[in-house]
Design a protein around this motif. Sequence first.
Motif, mmCIF file in Angstrom:
data_model
loop_
_atom_site.group_PDB
_atom_site.id
_atom_site.type_symbol
_atom_site.label_atom_id
_atom_site.label_comp_id
_atom_site.label_asym_id
_atom_site.label_seq_id
_atom_site.Cartn_x
_atom_site.Cartn_y
_atom_site.Cartn_z
ATOM 1 N N GLN A 348 0.871 -1.169 0.000
ATOM 2 C CA GLN A 348 0.000 0.000 0.000
ATOM 3 C C GLN A 348 0.913 1.225 0.000
ATOM 4 O O GLN A 348 2.039 1.161 0.496
ATOM 5 C CB GLN A 348 -0.910 0.036 1.227
ATOM 6 N N GLU A 349 0.436 2.326 -0.566
ATOM 7 C CA GLU A 349 1.200 3.565 -0.520
ATOM 8 C C GLU A 349 0.261 4.705 -0.166
ATOM 9 O O GLU A 349 -0.841 4.813 -0.716
ATOM 10 C CB GLU A 349 1.891 3.851 -1.855
ATOM 11 N N PHE A 350 0.732 5.521 0.748
ATOM 12 C CA PHE A 350 -0.022 6.685 1.202
ATOM 13 C C PHE A 350 0.827 7.931 0.988
ATOM 14 O O PHE A 350 2.047 7.903 1.192
ATOM 15 C CB PHE A 350 -0.390 6.541 2.680
ATOM 16 N N PHE A 351 0.180 9.024 0.589
ATOM 17 C CA PHE A 351 0.887 10.265 0.300
ATOM 18 C C PHE A 351 0.279 11.398 1.117
ATOM 19 O O PHE A 351 -0.951 11.556 1.156
ATOM 20 C CB PHE A 351 0.772 10.625 -1.187
ATOM 21 N N VAL A 352 1.137 12.166 1.778
ATOM 22 C CA VAL A 352 0.666 13.350 2.498
ATOM 23 C C VAL A 352 1.572 14.526 2.166
ATOM 24 O O VAL A 352 2.770 14.341 1.909
ATOM 25 C CB VAL A 352 0.627 13.136 4.030
ATOM 26 N N HIS A 380 5.355 -4.685 7.868
ATOM 27 C CA HIS A 380 6.719 -5.198 7.851
ATOM 28 C C HIS A 380 7.763 -4.163 7.462
ATOM 29 O O HIS A 380 8.911 -4.242 7.901
ATOM 30 C CB HIS A 380 6.805 -6.390 6.896
ATOM 31 N N ASN A 381 7.396 -3.204 6.645
ATOM 32 C CA ASN A 381 8.416 -2.285 6.132
ATOM 33 C C ASN A 381 7.748 -0.990 5.668
ATOM 34 O O ASN A 381 6.668 -1.030 5.072
ATOM 35 C CB ASN A 381 9.150 -2.934 4.955
ATOM 36 N N ILE A 382 8.370 0.149 5.945
ATOM 37 C CA ILE A 382 7.901 1.435 5.424
ATOM 38 C C ILE A 382 9.107 2.215 4.914
ATOM 39 O O ILE A 382 10.056 2.464 5.658
ATOM 40 C CB ILE A 382 7.176 2.291 6.487
ATOM 41 N N THR A 383 9.061 2.578 3.636
ATOM 42 C CA THR A 383 10.064 3.504 3.114
ATOM 43 C C THR A 383 9.380 4.802 2.719
ATOM 44 O O THR A 383 8.172 4.836 2.446
ATOM 45 C CB THR A 383 10.812 2.923 1.900
ATOM 46 N N LEU A 384 10.161 5.863 2.694
ATOM 47 C CA LEU A 384 9.657 7.190 2.364
ATOM 48 C C LEU A 384 10.233 7.644 1.032
ATOM 49 O O LEU A 384 11.432 7.500 0.785
ATOM 50 C CB LEU A 384 10.049 8.200 3.441
ATOM 51 N N ARG A 385 9.379 8.223 0.192
ATOM 52 C CA ARG A 385 9.795 8.810 -1.082
ATOM 53 C C ARG A 385 9.168 10.193 -1.198
ATOM 54 O O ARG A 385 8.036 10.402 -0.749
ATOM 55 C CB ARG A 385 9.335 7.962 -2.274
ATOM 56 N N TYR A 386 9.871 11.086 -1.831
ATOM 57 C CA TYR A 386 9.334 12.418 -2.111
ATOM 58 C C TYR A 386 8.850 12.469 -3.549
ATOM 59 O O TYR A 386 9.551 12.020 -4.459
ATOM 60 C CB TYR A 386 10.411 13.475 -1.887
ATOM 61 N N VAL A 387 7.634 13.007 -3.768
ATOM 62 C CA VAL A 387 7.097 13.168 -5.119
ATOM 63 C C VAL A 387 6.591 14.599 -5.271
ATOM 64 O O VAL A 387 5.721 15.039 -4.517
ATOM 65 C CB VAL A 387 5.942 12.187 -5.407
ATOM 66 N N ALA A 388 7.165 15.311 -6.242
ATOM 67 C CA ALA A 388 6.738 16.690 -6.489
ATOM 68 C C ALA A 388 5.320 16.724 -7.043
ATOM 69 O O ALA A 388 4.840 15.763 -7.660
ATOM 70 C CB ALA A 388 7.705 17.362 -7.457
ATOM 71 N N MET A 403 5.034 13.472 0.525
ATOM 72 C CA MET A 403 5.849 12.381 1.032
ATOM 73 C C MET A 403 5.048 11.094 0.881
ATOM 74 O O MET A 403 3.921 10.994 1.362
ATOM 75 C CB MET A 403 6.213 12.593 2.500
ATOM 76 N N GLY A 404 5.643 10.144 0.182
ATOM 77 C CA GLY A 404 4.992 8.859 -0.018
ATOM 78 C C GLY A 404 5.478 7.829 0.989
ATOM 79 O O GLY A 404 6.690 7.650 1.170
ATOM 80 N N LEU A 433 -6.460 10.736 4.597
ATOM 81 C CA LEU A 433 -7.390 11.712 4.044
ATOM 82 C C LEU A 433 -7.571 12.902 4.984
ATOM 83 O O LEU A 433 -7.690 14.047 4.538
ATOM 84 C CB LEU A 433 -8.733 11.043 3.767
ATOM 85 N N LYS A 434 -7.585 12.624 6.263
ATOM 86 C CA LYS A 434 -7.711 13.691 7.269
ATOM 87 C C LYS A 434 -6.571 14.690 7.145
ATOM 88 O O LYS A 434 -6.753 15.893 7.390
ATOM 89 C CB LYS A 434 -7.745 13.073 8.668
ATOM 90 N N HIS A 435 -5.404 14.217 6.741
ATOM 91 C CA HIS A 435 -4.228 15.084 6.617
ATOM 92 C C HIS A 435 -3.974 15.483 5.167
ATOM 93 O O HIS A 435 -2.826 15.701 4.765
ATOM 94 C CB HIS A 435 -3.009 14.386 7.221
ATOM 95 N N GLU A 436 -5.075 15.600 4.402
ATOM 96 C CA GLU A 436 -5.036 16.122 3.027
ATOM 97 C C GLU A 436 -4.222 15.233 2.097
ATOM 98 O O GLU A 436 -3.616 15.713 1.127
ATOM 99 C CB GLU A 436 -4.498 17.562 3.008
ATOM 100 N N GLY A 437 -4.215 13.947 2.396
ATOM 101 C CA GLY A 437 -3.415 13.026 1.605
ATOM 102 C C GLY A 437 -4.227 12.196 0.631
ATOM 103 O O GLY A 437 -5.443 12.339 0.491
ATOM 104 N N THR A 438 -3.520 11.301 -0.050
ATOM 105 C CA THR A 438 -4.117 10.381 -1.013
ATOM 106 C C THR A 438 -3.490 8.999 -0.808
ATOM 107 O O THR A 438 -2.620 8.829 0.051
ATOM 108 C CB THR A 438 -3.846 10.840 -2.460
ATOM 109 N N TYR A 439 -3.929 8.042 -1.597
ATOM 110 C CA TYR A 439 -3.302 6.723 -1.574
ATOM 111 C C TYR A 439 -3.153 6.255 -3.017
ATOM 112 O O TYR A 439 -3.797 6.769 -3.935
ATOM 113 C CB TYR A 439 -4.129 5.721 -0.746
#
Length: 489
Positions: A348-352, A380-388, A403-404, A433-439
């Motif tokens: 799963q991926e979440f973006f805020v 099990h694992n969470i990595t962070l990616r930046y997407v403009a 931040m993904g 969604l509460k923090h103005e994010g997407t998935y």
Amino acid sequence: MKRSTKTGLLVGLVGVMTGVVWWQIPIEKRTYGLSQTAMTTDYTGLMPEKVAQINKVKKREELVAIVKEAQKAKRTISIAGLQHSQGGHTYYKDGIVIDMRAFNRVLSVNEQQKTVKVEAGASWMDVQEALAKKGLALRVTQSQSIFTIGGSLSVNAHGRDIRYGSMASTVRELTIVNAQGEFETLKRGRDDERLQYILGGYGLFGVIVDVTLDVTDNTVYTMHTTEMKMADYAPHMRSILKDDRIAMHYARISVAPNSFLEDVYTIDYEKMEAIDHTSPLKGESSERLSKLGLDLGRQGGALENGFWQLQRGYMKLIDDKEINRNDAMRSESTFMEYTKPGRVEVLQEFFVPLDEFEAYVNELQQVLPHDDKKNDVKVHNITLRYVAKDDATALNYATDDMMGFVVLLQHGTSEQSIEEAKTLIRQWTDVTLKHEGTYYLPYYPYQTTEQFKKAYPNAASVYDEKQQQDPDIIFRNYFYDNYVKHAND
């Protein structure tokens, strides 16, 4: 026998036994894929279905013939590459599946314009092989190079580069076969309105035939690794975004019970002056060592703490090491295979927005279990990616500079286990969604249609455009059925 001789024999025996055990660590391969005689699945194997026909294409003209045949027979078409989309995006019950993997030529590399033209069934590995010989590299790709170009464009993938945004931004031109069985060539700047539905369109607006991508130099980087507390991460991210020397970045968050969502380590790639024209592309290495560590972490609890310590040690080893851009964009993948009966690993991926990062993580700490050893669903694992911010696609997950959170979860395959996974992921989605994010949309359909519509308010226009371009719904998959067709409900 002398004591030293006995000791030597004992050490030798232990070494042999260790070697035997070492080589018994399985390098697994998940069984899934396209089949006309059995049930077709994608990577998770959670949504098996019977399809009517599988067409392995090698020529452009075959694609036109397949679409026109589907129109006459009133069949649906789905499009498949490596099938790592996990929610039935690549097949449909009783439908035709186009297997694009043999449609895989790199057509040309233009060193002056810094572009590559490639067929949609080629892998990023194929493209990197062609580019590396000329000192060139991709602008954006996933951290693993096993996926197909058409698949990655259909999900509008992102990667480690923090300067170019998502993959859609690198497309200069592409050719599709539309729902009427016609070739269309679309160009950036001239056909942006059409491109926004094809890129990140999950195969619903035509078959991508070939694409011309902007590329860049195969620059040499120095990797800088830093361990920090979560509270320091957002300031660190803001600082590297202002530093033009940093071209790529990713980070890994601790999900170990002792430091759950509190510790993070980052990898920043600083540009050097050199461009690499000569180094061969790196291959897979240390698969068994990596798999041993990963399998320890999969157990949760104290072993998850141990796995985090192993990762910290690895970060120290690579600090200040040099790597070229192509190699930074082709992480190992073989060791990640997981084939335990009755269990599955899903993404799963979440973006805020970056400005919401700290508050978002603080709330996640209240929602997610810190130690899930005894739980059926394990983070099990969470990595962070930046997407403009991305304005180039209709189903746009980067509605701001985001931040993904790329999340690897494990759960059982029973109905009860899947329901437990749905409950956790829907809670996580609500917080997002509460923090103005997407998935992200390429994964198993845990989220509700209401969550989909809230995360993607432009979905209604995607549905309307689908009716205009493909009124007979020739191009169809389970993503369309689960979400897109409900956008106007």
